[in-house]
Enzyme design. Structure first.
Site, PDB file in Angstrom:
ATOM      1  N   CYS A  96      -3.813  12.517  12.869  1.00  0.00           N
ATOM      2  CA  CYS A  96      -4.637  11.338  13.158  1.00  0.00           C
ATOM      3  C   CYS A  96      -4.314  10.941  14.590  1.00  0.00           C
ATOM      4  O   CYS A  96      -3.536  11.596  15.282  1.00  0.00           O
ATOM      5  CB  CYS A  96      -4.326  10.211  12.175  1.00  0.00           C
ATOM      6  SG  CYS A  96      -2.647   9.617  12.325  1.00  0.00           S
ATOM      7  N   ARG A 122      -8.898   0.249   5.130  1.00  0.00           N
ATOM      8  CA  ARG A 122      -7.997   1.244   4.525  1.00  0.00           C
ATOM      9  C   ARG A 122      -6.653   0.620   4.187  1.00  0.00           C
ATOM     10  O   ARG A 122      -6.018   0.952   3.191  1.00  0.00           O
ATOM     11  CB  ARG A 122      -7.758   2.400   5.506  1.00  0.00           C
ATOM     12  CG  ARG A 122      -8.775   3.500   5.478  1.00  0.00           C
ATOM     13  CD  ARG A 122      -8.257   4.692   6.279  1.00  0.00           C
ATOM     14  NE  ARG A 122      -6.945   5.094   5.787  1.00  0.00           N
ATOM     15  CZ  ARG A 122      -6.036   5.720   6.531  1.00  0.00           C
ATOM     16  NH1 ARG A 122      -6.277   5.997   7.797  1.00  0.00           N
ATOM     17  NH2 ARG A 122      -4.869   6.073   6.028  1.00  0.00           N
ATOM     18  N   ARG A 143       1.175  14.499  12.884  1.00  0.00           N
ATOM     19  CA  ARG A 143       1.568  14.268  11.485  1.00  0.00           C
ATOM     20  C   ARG A 143       1.850  15.586  10.744  1.00  0.00           C
ATOM     21  O   ARG A 143       1.234  15.890   9.742  1.00  0.00           O
ATOM     22  CB  ARG A 143       0.502  13.451  10.752  1.00  0.00           C
ATOM     23  CG  ARG A 143       0.023  12.202  11.450  1.00  0.00           C
ATOM     24  CD  ARG A 143       1.058  11.121  11.573  1.00  0.00           C
ATOM     25  NE  ARG A 143       1.446  10.539  10.306  1.00  0.00           N
ATOM     26  CZ  ARG A 143       0.797   9.545   9.711  1.00  0.00           C
ATOM     27  NH1 ARG A 143      -0.303   9.076  10.249  1.00  0.00           N
ATOM     28  NH2 ARG A 143       1.228   9.039   8.576  1.00  0.00           N
ATOM     29  N   ASP A 161       5.110   0.221  11.826  1.00  0.00           N
ATOM     30  CA  ASP A 161       3.818  -0.324  11.382  1.00  0.00           C
ATOM     31  C   ASP A 161       3.618  -1.775  11.814  1.00  0.00           C
ATOM     32  O   ASP A 161       2.532  -2.327  11.621  1.00  0.00           O
ATOM     33  CB  ASP A 161       3.687  -0.211   9.859  1.00  0.00           C
ATOM     34  CG  ASP A 161       3.625   1.236   9.420  1.00  0.00           C
ATOM     35  OD1 ASP A 161       4.057   1.527   8.288  1.00  0.00           O
ATOM     36  OD2 ASP A 161       3.184   2.077  10.213  1.00  0.00           O
ATOM     37  N   LYS A 204       0.847  -1.213   0.000  1.00  0.00           N
ATOM     38  CA  LYS A 204       0.000   0.000   0.000  1.00  0.00           C
ATOM     39  C   LYS A 204       0.873   1.251   0.000  1.00  0.00           C
ATOM     40  O   LYS A 204       0.623   2.193  -0.767  1.00  0.00           O
ATOM     41  CB  LYS A 204      -0.881   0.001   1.241  1.00  0.00           C
ATOM     42  CG  LYS A 204      -1.500   1.346   1.582  1.00  0.00           C
ATOM     43  CD  LYS A 204      -2.330   1.348   2.830  1.00  0.00           C
ATOM     44  CE  LYS A 204      -1.577   1.580   4.096  1.00  0.00           C
ATOM     45  NZ  LYS A 204      -1.272   3.006   4.395  1.00  0.00           N
ATOM     46  N   ASN A 205       1.902   1.278   0.840  1.00  0.00           N
ATOM     47  CA  ASN A 205       2.695   2.499   0.999  1.00  0.00           C
ATOM     48  C   ASN A 205       3.654   2.742  -0.155  1.00  0.00           C
ATOM     49  O   ASN A 205       4.246   3.821  -0.253  1.00  0.00           O
ATOM     50  CB  ASN A 205       3.423   2.492   2.344  1.00  0.00           C
ATOM     51  CG  ASN A 205       2.445   2.642   3.495  1.00  0.00           C
ATOM     52  OD1 ASN A 205       1.279   3.006   3.297  1.00  0.00           O
ATOM     53  ND2 ASN A 205       2.879   2.314   4.695  1.00  0.00           N
TER      54      ASN A 205
HETATM   55  C1  EPZ Z   1       4.776   6.770   6.089  1.00  0.00           C
HETATM   56  O1  EPZ Z   1       4.116   7.838   6.750  1.00  0.00           O
HETATM   57  C2  EPZ Z   1       3.764   5.628   6.028  1.00  0.00           C
HETATM   58  N1  EPZ Z   1       2.599   6.044   5.245  1.00  0.00           N
HETATM   59  C3  EPZ Z   1       3.336   5.250   7.446  1.00  0.00           C
HETATM   60  O2  EPZ Z   1       2.434   4.142   7.354  1.00  0.00           O
HETATM   61  C4  EPZ Z   1       4.579   4.810   8.228  1.00  0.00           C
HETATM   62  O3  EPZ Z   1       4.215   4.488   9.541  1.00  0.00           O
HETATM   63  C5  EPZ Z   1       5.613   5.950   8.223  1.00  0.00           C
HETATM   64  O4  EPZ Z   1       5.925   6.325   6.854  1.00  0.00           O
HETATM   65  C6  EPZ Z   1       6.913   5.552   8.922  1.00  0.00           C
HETATM   66  O5  EPZ Z   1       7.462   4.433   8.285  1.00  0.00           O
HETATM   67  C7  EPZ Z   1       2.682   6.033   3.890  1.00  0.00           C
HETATM   68  O6  EPZ Z   1       3.711   5.727   3.301  1.00  0.00           O
HETATM   69  C8  EPZ Z   1       1.437   6.428   3.143  1.00  0.00           C
HETATM   70  P1  EPZ Z   1       7.188   9.967   8.210  1.00  0.00           P
HETATM   71  P2  EPZ Z   1       4.810   9.318   6.776  1.00  0.00           P
HETATM   72  O7  EPZ Z   1       7.118  11.239   7.437  1.00  0.00           O
HETATM   73  O8  EPZ Z   1       5.498   9.566   5.502  1.00  0.00           O
HETATM   74  C9  EPZ Z   1       7.348  13.194  11.712  1.00  0.00           C
HETATM   75  C10 EPZ Z   1       0.492   2.919   7.813  1.00  0.00           C
HETATM   76  O9  EPZ Z   1      -0.059   2.453   8.829  1.00  0.00           O
HETATM   77  N2  EPZ Z   1       7.279  14.205  10.626  1.00  0.00           N
HETATM   78  O10 EPZ Z   1       8.358   9.068   8.029  1.00  0.00           O
HETATM   79  O11 EPZ Z   1       3.762  10.277   7.214  1.00  0.00           O
HETATM   80  C11 EPZ Z   1       6.044  12.426  11.828  1.00  0.00           C
HETATM   81  O12 EPZ Z   1       5.114  13.144  12.631  1.00  0.00           O
HETATM   82  C12 EPZ Z   1       1.087   4.318   7.843  1.00  0.00           C
HETATM   83  O13 EPZ Z   1       0.586   2.313   6.705  1.00  0.00           O
HETATM   84  C13 EPZ Z   1       7.443  15.549  10.957  1.00  0.00           C
HETATM   85  O14 EPZ Z   1       7.627  15.906  12.126  1.00  0.00           O
HETATM   86  O15 EPZ Z   1       5.873   9.109   7.959  1.00  0.00           O
HETATM   87  C14 EPZ Z   1       6.495  11.145  12.475  1.00  0.00           C
HETATM   88  O16 EPZ Z   1       6.594  11.334  13.877  1.00  0.00           O
HETATM   89  C15 EPZ Z   1       0.998   4.949   9.219  1.00  0.00           C
HETATM   90  N3  EPZ Z   1       7.383  16.471   9.957  1.00  0.00           N
HETATM   91  C16 EPZ Z   1       7.877  10.918  11.871  1.00  0.00           C
HETATM   92  O17 EPZ Z   1       8.302  12.181  11.357  1.00  0.00           O
HETATM   93  C17 EPZ Z   1       7.185  16.107   8.636  1.00  0.00           C
HETATM   94  O18 EPZ Z   1       7.161  16.993   7.756  1.00  0.00           O
HETATM   95  C18 EPZ Z   1       7.896   9.890  10.745  1.00  0.00           C
HETATM   96  O19 EPZ Z   1       6.997  10.327   9.762  1.00  0.00           O
HETATM   97  C19 EPZ Z   1       7.014  14.741   8.333  1.00  0.00           C
HETATM   98  C20 EPZ Z   1       7.075  13.800   9.348  1.00  0.00           C
END
Ligand code: EPZ
Length: 423
Positions: free
Chosen positions: A120, A403, A125, A308, A24-25
């Site tokens: 969420c 989802r 996020r 995840d 999915k991701n």
């Molecule tokens: C991706 O989310 C995945 N979603 C998530 O999967 C996954 O848990 C996550 O990566 C970590 O591996 C998709 O790919 C669609 P991040 P993403 O940016 O890109 C902080 C699932 O269940 N952050 O690596 O949103 C953020 O708050 C989902 O399939 C900032 O602070 O994850 C988090 O604490 C859930 N500022 C950390 O970084 C930003 O601009 C990691 O987030 C971006 C992120």
């Protein structure tokens, strides 16, 4: 309030062979990347889940022509008719990953209008890393209420974007913005999850000039245009982990021929530490122990333990012998499933509200009851717990399950799991 729920009953040890859907991701970001091309692309091994349906809706709203066959898992996207660079708040609020079209829209149109994606339950996020990266590339971003309007001047320059955290989405978004910008962009401290690398392979098939390394850097040298692609999405390592943990919690044995063990090293190491027998000679085979050991788990960016799989692993550890410590370092509030597992009889302590650490004391049995899923991976944890719990478990919040997974309840059922989706 929808009465849709998953009904799960105590199940025999799971047994059999099962195949993974596409990741999915990976699909979500690759679908967004098609905005960078003009023409008809074909993606294969695309799972039929609600997030995918949502991204189809988004691309259609931008003007793309999209056809999807759930039977064959083939998605066709013709982007030559995309004329719109605005994403409505309604669409953004339905799925956070919609933000992944911002980079491609900036690259294609030199502008993008999106609503701030909501947070969420697992965290606020934010998207500050995305916006800082776009600004570094020369974008000017204004905000009116919850709407962002960004413009990007097409200038040739050398850019160095430093991510203070290896954010998956920010790496993907910045890369997709840079591929059509003349000059070279270096992303420092980039994310290297397998799903990010699947996007890199698609962009390179389109004609992008991208090199990975040295270290956690990605170099992009902009080109004038990119062509449509045909691509097979990688198998979903998160579905693989969920299925392996379903075998683990029921003491069963399953084989996943199309799993890619080299994308799951630390997770598989943790299963072995619990005493489960893992064979990776052809995909992944697990023969679960009936007396699993407690272990410690700390989530981290790839190749660390995947956040995840933290919730499903916690479900398995509620029945392990001893005391396990689970630390969630990626999201600030991803222990909500603890309270639901405790309703089933699990013994888990979370120190303080802001703590990201859970202490899990193994118990002999869990008892089925009514539980509520708070996010995609929490829904998986509760389903797995229900397979092992006495009696029956009714899980609501089933939209999270739909989802993130493509009929995972059917796969678990074919392996002997007593689980059904009650519409
Ligand atoms: C991706 O989310 C995945 N979603 C998530 O999967 C996954 O848990 C996550 O990566 C970590 O591996 C998709 O790919 C669609 P991040 P993403 O940016 O890109 C902080 C699932 O269940 N952050 O690596 O949103 C953020 O708050 C989902 O399939 C900032 O602070 O994850 C988090 O604490 C859930 N500022 C950390 O970084 C930003 O601009 C990691 O987030 C971006 C992120």
């Amino acid at each position: 309030m929808s009465n849709k729920h998953l009904l799960i009953k105590k199940s025999p040890p799971l047994n059999g062979t099962v195949h993974l859907a596409g990741a999915k991701n990976a699909v979500l970001t690759i679908m967004a990347s098609l905005i960078l091309t003009n023409g008809r692309s074909i993606l294969r091994n695309v799972p039929d889940s609600n997030d995918i349906r949502q991204m189809i809706q988004l691309l259609t709203n931008l003007g793309a022509t999209v056809t999807f066959s759930p039977e064959s898992n083939i998605l066709e996207v013709n982007t030559s008719s995309i004329t719109n660079f605005q994403v409505s708040p309604e669409i953004m609020n339905k799925m956070r990953a919609s933000i992944l079209v911002m980079g491609p829209l900036l690259a294609r149109f030199g502008q993008a209008e999106v609503a701030l994606p909501g947070g969420c339950l697992i965290g606020t996020r934010p998207i500050d890393f995305h916006l800082k990266g776009f600004t570094k590339l020369g974008a000017i971003i204004g905000q009116t209420g919850h709407s962002l309007h960004a413009t990007l001047q097409k200038t040739s320059q050398e850019n160095r974007v430093i991510l203070e955290y290896p954010s998956v989405g920010a790496t993907e978004n910045i890369m997709m913005c840079a591929v059509l910008m003349l000059g070279t962009t270096t992303i420092v401290n980039a994310a290297f999850e397998p799903e990010v690398l699947d996007l890199v392979s698609v962009l390179k098939k389109m004609g992008a000039k991208i090199t990975c390394g040295p270290g956690l850097t990605i170099q992009i040298t902009g080109v004038h245009s990119l062509r449509p692609v045909v691509h097979d999405i990688i198998p979903d390592r998160l579905e693989a982990g969920s299925l392996l943990l379903a075998a683990a919690i029921t003491g069963g044995q399953i084989h996943i021929p199309n799993a890619q063990p080299d994308t799951m090293d630390i997770f598989l190491e943790k299963l072995a530490q619990m005493g489960h027998e893992i064979d990776c000679s052809h995909g992944i085979y697990i023969k679960a122990t009936t007396s699993p050991l407690a272990i410690n788990v700390k989530t981290a960016p790839y190749p660390g333990f995947p956040t995840d799989l933290q919730a499903p692993m916690m479900a398995a550890l509620t029945l392990a012998n001893g005391v396990s410590e689970i630390e969630e370092t990626v999201f600030e509030n991803r222990l909500i499933h603890v309270q639901e597992l405790k309703k089933m009889g699990a013994q888990i302590d979370v120190a303080g509200t802001s703590s990201r650490k859970a202490i899990v004391r193994g118990v002999k049995t869990l008892c089925g009851c009514e539980v509520v899923a708070s996010d995609i991976r929490a829904s998986c944890a509760l389903a797995l717990a229900g397979l092992a719990a006495t009696g029956q478990t009714k899980m609501t919040g089933v939209h999270h399950w739909k989802r993130g997974y493509d009929q995972l309840e059917q796969k678990l059922g074919l392996l002997g799991g007593n689980i059904s989706l009650i519409a």
